[in-house]
Each structure stands twice: as structure tokens, then as C-alpha cells.
Design an enzyme around this catalytic site. Structure first.
Site, PDB file in Angstrom:
ATOM      1  N   ILE A  55       0.858  -1.186   0.000  1.00 50.87           N
ATOM      2  CA  ILE A  55       0.000   0.000   0.000  1.00 50.87           C
ATOM      3  C   ILE A  55       0.894   1.236   0.000  1.00 50.87           C
ATOM      4  CG2 ILE A  55      -2.001  -1.011   1.195  1.00 50.87           C
ATOM      5  CD1 ILE A  55      -0.751   0.665   3.672  1.00 50.87           C
ATOM      6  N   ASN A  96      -3.920   1.388 -11.650  1.00 54.71           N
ATOM      7  CA  ASN A  96      -3.871   0.054 -11.057  1.00 54.71           C
ATOM      8  C   ASN A  96      -4.784  -0.873 -11.852  1.00 54.71           C
ATOM      9  OD1 ASN A  96      -3.208  -1.922  -8.968  1.00 54.71           O
ATOM     10  ND2 ASN A  96      -5.352  -1.721  -8.346  1.00 54.71           N
ATOM     11  N   HIS A 153      -7.087  -4.206 -11.463  1.00 51.00           N
ATOM     12  CA  HIS A 153      -7.707  -5.050 -10.440  1.00 51.00           C
ATOM     13  C   HIS A 153      -8.470  -6.174 -11.146  1.00 51.00           C
ATOM     14  CE1 HIS A 153      -9.358  -6.051  -6.510  1.00 51.00           C
ATOM     15  NE2 HIS A 153     -10.506  -6.239  -7.134  1.00 51.00           N
ATOM     16  N   GLU A 179      -7.063   7.699  -2.635  1.00 50.76           N
ATOM     17  CA  GLU A 179      -6.784   7.311  -1.232  1.00 50.76           C
ATOM     18  C   GLU A 179      -7.691   6.167  -0.754  1.00 50.76           C
ATOM     19  OE1 GLU A 179      -8.003  10.014  -2.347  1.00 50.76           O
ATOM     20  OE2 GLU A 179     -10.017  10.134  -1.461  1.00 50.76           O
ATOM     21  N   ASP A 196      -8.891   0.651  -4.320  1.00 52.02           N
ATOM     22  CA  ASP A 196      -9.698   0.291  -5.502  1.00 52.02           C
ATOM     23  C   ASP A 196     -10.872   1.254  -5.716  1.00 52.02           C
ATOM     24  OD1 ASP A 196      -9.263  -3.177  -4.615  1.00 52.02           O
ATOM     25  OD2 ASP A 196      -8.051  -1.900  -5.913  1.00 52.02           O
ATOM     26  N   ALA A 249      -8.653 -10.356 -20.145  1.00 58.21           N
ATOM     27  CA  ALA A 249      -9.011  -8.992 -19.726  1.00 58.21           C
ATOM     28  C   ALA A 249      -7.791  -8.170 -19.303  1.00 58.21           C
ATOM     29  CB  ALA A 249     -10.026  -9.050 -18.577  1.00 58.21           C
ATOM     30  N   GLU A 250      -7.073  -8.605 -18.271  1.00 57.78           N
ATOM     31  CA  GLU A 250      -5.991  -7.779 -17.723  1.00 57.78           C
ATOM     32  C   GLU A 250      -4.939  -7.415 -18.761  1.00 57.78           C
ATOM     33  OE1 GLU A 250      -4.352  -9.151 -13.991  1.00 57.78           O
ATOM     34  OE2 GLU A 250      -6.135 -10.342 -13.660  1.00 57.78           O
TER      35      GLU A 250
HETATM   36  C1  GRF Z   1      -3.023 -10.465 -11.150  1.00 59.49           C
HETATM   37  O1  GRF Z   1      -4.168 -11.236 -10.855  1.00 59.49           O
HETATM   38  C2  GRF Z   1      -3.380  -8.999 -11.108  1.00 59.49           C
HETATM   39  O2  GRF Z   1      -4.723  -8.760 -11.433  1.00 59.49           O
HETATM   40  C3  GRF Z   1      -3.196  -8.651  -9.701  1.00 59.49           C
HETATM   41  O3  GRF Z   1      -2.029  -9.353  -9.320  1.00 59.49           O
HETATM   42  C4  GRF Z   1      -2.015 -10.612 -10.012  1.00 59.49           C
HETATM   43  C5  GRF Z   1      -0.630 -10.972 -10.481  1.00 59.49           C
HETATM   44  O4  GRF Z   1      -0.235 -10.037 -11.442  1.00 59.49           O
HETATM   45  N1  GRF Z   1      -3.102  -7.220  -9.544  1.00 59.49           N
HETATM   46  P1  GRF Z   1       1.192 -10.147 -12.214  1.00 59.49           P
HETATM   47  O5  GRF Z   1       1.234 -11.478 -12.902  1.00 59.49           O
HETATM   48  O6  GRF Z   1       2.290 -10.041 -11.173  1.00 59.49           O
HETATM   49  O7  GRF Z   1       1.169  -9.009 -13.172  1.00 59.49           O
END
Ligand code: GRF
Length: 208
Positions: free
Chosen positions: A97, A112, A114, A152, A155, A184-185
Site C-alpha cells: 500500500i 492500477n 484489479h 486514497e 480500488d 481482460a488484464e
Molecule cells: C493479477 O491477478 C493482477 O490482477 C493482480 O495481481 C495478479 C498478479 O499479477 N493485480 P502479475 O502477474 O504479477 O502481473
């Protein structure tokens, strides 16, 4: 004057697959307005450090425990960010954090990723596999990923992009996590980073 690229620092803690998605996007010319200038890991064991090394991106470890306090930790972060003249921060699988004071110095410049459709399954205590365990426990049929500005509230920042992913009846937290990453990510994060980097580059051009 050509739009100078926005200098991006990527914060990591673990495997670095989201960092890899950014590096691959860069190599595919999909990050024209951003330059990944540094990777800062919260752990010396993070495989993300290997990925940065292979990609020729300077990387370092800034460890909260070693720093001794949150204030000292953030001073070290500030020092590295200044050294690399970073203009925006991307938290990519970053589990530490940072304080509201730190964030207040980077308004709309910290992103970020999520692994859920916020606000569902977000906030304190929702990270990594726990997010997918909660989604499966609740029985949602759709989940996904969200890229948001960091403020602050954990998420709680302005949502930039989201992408939905179906939940399958035979999903485990692990299979769901993998599909959310793949579908997605790893797609959203490069898109959102390029979007914000382009906005900041245009801003820099207007007010050099
Ligand atoms: C992923 O699930 C991401 O969404 C979360 O951390 C996990 C690992 O991410 N924030 P990475 O493979 O280290 O990018």
C-alpha cells in the site's frame, strides 16, 4: 516539437505478467506515447525483475520491511521515481500500500489493474486469488478486470477501462484467475496506459 513520450515507472510484486503485457505492447508499437523507464519491485524474489532485465528496462527493489517504516519506504520510492524522472506510475500486480500523502503527489497519474469488475470484489482484503474465490463463492456469471486511477480509497479511484469475462461452472479460482488475466488484464492494461500516457504527453506539449 514531437510529443515526447510519457516516462512510466511500473510497480510490481510478483510474477509480472501484467508488466510483460506492457513490454509486449511496447515492442508491438502499441505504446507510442509511453516509455517504460523503470520497474520497481516490492520484493527481490519477484519474477517480474527477470522480465524487466530481459526487456532491458532498469529495475530495482524497494522493500517496505527493509526500509523500516512506511515513511522511509515512500522516501525511497520518491528517490527512484525522481532518478528516472517518472511522470506516471502503473501498479501491475503490486501488493504494497502507499499512503494518501504519496498518492496526493500523483493526481490522475497512478494506474492500477484489479482482477474484477469494480466495485464488485474490490477494496481492502480483495487481492490476487481472494478476488476470484469471492466471485466463485457469490456465484456471479460474469467477472473481469478493471483499470482505475489510484486514489486514497483502496480500488476506489476513477474507473478508466473494464472488460467482462464469463465464469464457467467448472472454474476454480486458479482457472478463473488465468482467464481473467488472458482475456481482460493483459488487454486492458496496455490500452489504459497508452490512453493516459497520450493525454499526459499532449498536456506536456501544451504546457512545456
Ligand atoms: C493479477 O491477478 C493482477 O490482477 C493482480 O495481481 C495478479 C498478479 O499479477 N493485480 P502479475 O502477474 O504479477 O502481473
Amino acid at each position: 516539437m514531437l510529443n515526447e513520450k510519457t516516462r512510466i515507472a511500473v510497480f510490481v510484486s510478483g510474477g509480472g505478467t501484467n508488466l510483460q503485457a506492457l513490454l509486449d505492447a511496447r515492442d508491438a508499437g502499441k505504446l507510442p506515447h509511453g516509455e517504460i523507464v523503470a520497474v520497481i519491485s516490492s520484493s527481490r524474489f519477484a519474477y517480474a525483475l527477470e522480465r524487466a532485465k530481459k526487456a532491458g528496462v532498469p529495475a530495482c527493489v524497494v522493500n517496505l520491511k527493509k526500509a523500516g517504516s512506511q515513511a522511509a519506504y515512500e522516501e525511497q520510492l520518491d528517490r527512484v521515481l525522481k532518478e528516472y524522472r517518472a511522470e506516471m506510475i502503473v501498479m501491475a500486480g503490486f501488493f504494497n500500500i502507499v499512503s494518501p500523502d504519496f498518492i496526493s503527489r500523483w493526481p490522475r497519474r497512478v494506474l492500477n489493474i484489479h482482477p474484477s469488475l469494480l466495485p464488485s470484489f474490490g477494496g481492502d482484503g480483495f487481492y490476487g486469488l481472494r478476488v476470484h474465490e469471492a466471485a466463485l463463492r457469490r456465484g456471479v456469471k460474469l467477472t473481469g478486470a478493471t483499470v482505475h486511477f489510484v486514489n486514497e480509497i483502496t480500488d476506489g479511484g476513477e474507473i478508466l477501462l473494464q472488460k467482462a469475462v464469463e465464469v464457467r461452472p467448472d472454474d476454480t479460482p486458479e482457472t478463473l484467475q488465468r482467464r481473467v488475466m488472458e482475456e481482460a488484464e493483459w488487454i486492458l492494461l496496455p490500452q489504459a496506459v497508452e490512453q493516459v500516457a497520450a493525454e499526459l504527453a499532449a498536456e506536456k506539449e501544451k504546457n512545456p
